[in-house]
Write a protein that holds these residues in place. Structure first.
Motif, PDB file in Angstrom:
ATOM      1  N   GLU A  80       4.126  -8.818  -8.413  1.00  0.00           N
ATOM      2  CA  GLU A  80       5.360  -8.241  -8.945  1.00  0.00           C
ATOM      3  C   GLU A  80       5.511  -6.772  -8.552  1.00  0.00           C
ATOM      4  O   GLU A  80       4.517  -6.063  -8.384  1.00  0.00           O
ATOM      5  N   ILE A  81       6.765  -6.325  -8.444  1.00  0.00           N
ATOM      6  CA  ILE A  81       7.054  -4.952  -8.036  1.00  0.00           C
ATOM      7  C   ILE A  81       6.336  -3.926  -8.914  1.00  0.00           C
ATOM      8  O   ILE A  81       5.735  -2.968  -8.383  1.00  0.00           O
ATOM      9  N   ARG A 136       4.876  -5.942  -1.133  1.00  0.00           N
ATOM     10  CA  ARG A 136       5.700  -7.072  -1.567  1.00  0.00           C
ATOM     11  C   ARG A 136       5.814  -8.110  -0.458  1.00  0.00           C
ATOM     12  O   ARG A 136       5.659  -9.316  -0.686  1.00  0.00           O
ATOM     13  N   HIS A 189       4.166 -11.881  -0.520  1.00  0.00           N
ATOM     14  CA  HIS A 189       5.093 -13.017  -0.428  1.00  0.00           C
ATOM     15  C   HIS A 189       4.735 -13.930   0.739  1.00  0.00           C
ATOM     16  O   HIS A 189       4.908 -15.157   0.662  1.00  0.00           O
TER      17      HIS A 189
END
Length: 265
Positions: A20-21, A50, A54
């Motif tokens: 998560e950011i 990120r 991902h």
């Protein structure tokens, strides 16, 4: 108990992948606090973490409650399906960096990878001991001026020579180290001095034997602050002696007695 779990328990941290950011922002701030880079020279951005996460790469942290005390970022590398390249690992809690590296090892093995690589400054004694003794990795290439000019408080004013560490995850060295026993090269006691520290300065010796010791300063970062000329002398001496031997085909077999144990073929 798995090695990474034992190391995490010893350090008092929880290890987990980051997705998560807000977690990436924590990691960015942690790296900033450790290296104090120039604004345009951060080791890795929030956006890049990120994207890497991902895409299935390695982005992980060590937590004490809600506080992030260590983080590591790596990406899959060539040859495809065999290697993870660990780009940056930093920690502010004793033992958290070791726990993260063992977590990284388990992560790589679970994905069928057999080695992890990274670069490190050959002059930093504590990092050399950590990489070679505590982890069981080995340097396999001497890389001159690898990053060019580096604009951060740790590396500013020095040349960015690096050793390429190759951590062969199921090697006897790595397995020994993961069990909690620091790896020691078998022929360290017979190593002939090739580079010594005398009164804080490097002194090269002609070492014709098969096993050679390349000693390091106790704290090169303190030397950089106190005597930049001596720090540069160390850089050039280690480049000439260690880099020269590796260029000729010698192998670094471990770290002991304050230096690299190097064996000629």
């Amino acid at each position: 108990m798995r090695p990474e779990a034992a190391a995490a328990g010893k350090a008092g941290v929880e290890l987990r992948e980051l997705h998560e950011i807000p977690e990436f922002e924590q990691a960015f701030r942690l790296f900033d606090d450790i290296w104090h880079p120039e604004p345009l020279n951060a080791p890795v951005s929030v956006e890049m973490m990120r994207a890497l996460s991902h895409a299935g790469n390695y982005v992980a942290g060590a937590y004490d409650g809600e506080e992030l005390v260590g983080a590591s970022v790596g990406f899959l590398a060539a040859p495809v399906g065999e290697v993870l390249h660990s780009h940056v690992t930093g920690a502010v809690r004793k033992g958290a960096g070791h726990a993260l590296k063992l977590h990284q090892r388990a992560w790589a093995l679970a994905r069928g990878l057999d080695r992890v690589t990274w670069t490190f400054d050959p002059l930093v004694r504590r990092n050399a001991h950590f990489n070679l003794a505590k982890l069981g990795a080995r340097p396999e290439a001497y890389l001159r001026e690898f990053y060019g000019v580096m604009a951060d408080e740790v590396n500013a004013g020095d040349e960015s020579d690096r050793l390429l560490a190759v951590w062969r995850l199921t090697s006897p060295e790595a397995v020994t180290a993961a069990s909690g026993r620091p790896y020691q090269p078998g022929r360290a006691a017979e190593a002939e001095p090739g580079l010594l520290a005398e009164y804080g300065k490097p002194v090269a010796r002609v070492a014709g034997g098969r096993v050679v010791l390349v000693e390091l300063p106790e704290d090169i970062e303190a030397v950089r602050r106190a005597d930049p000329g001596a720090a540069r002398a160390w850089r050039l001496a280690v480049r000439e002696v260690l880099g020269g031997m590796m260029d000729e085909g010698a192998t670094v077999t471990g770290f002991a007695r304050g230096g690299y144990v190097v064996e000629r073929q």
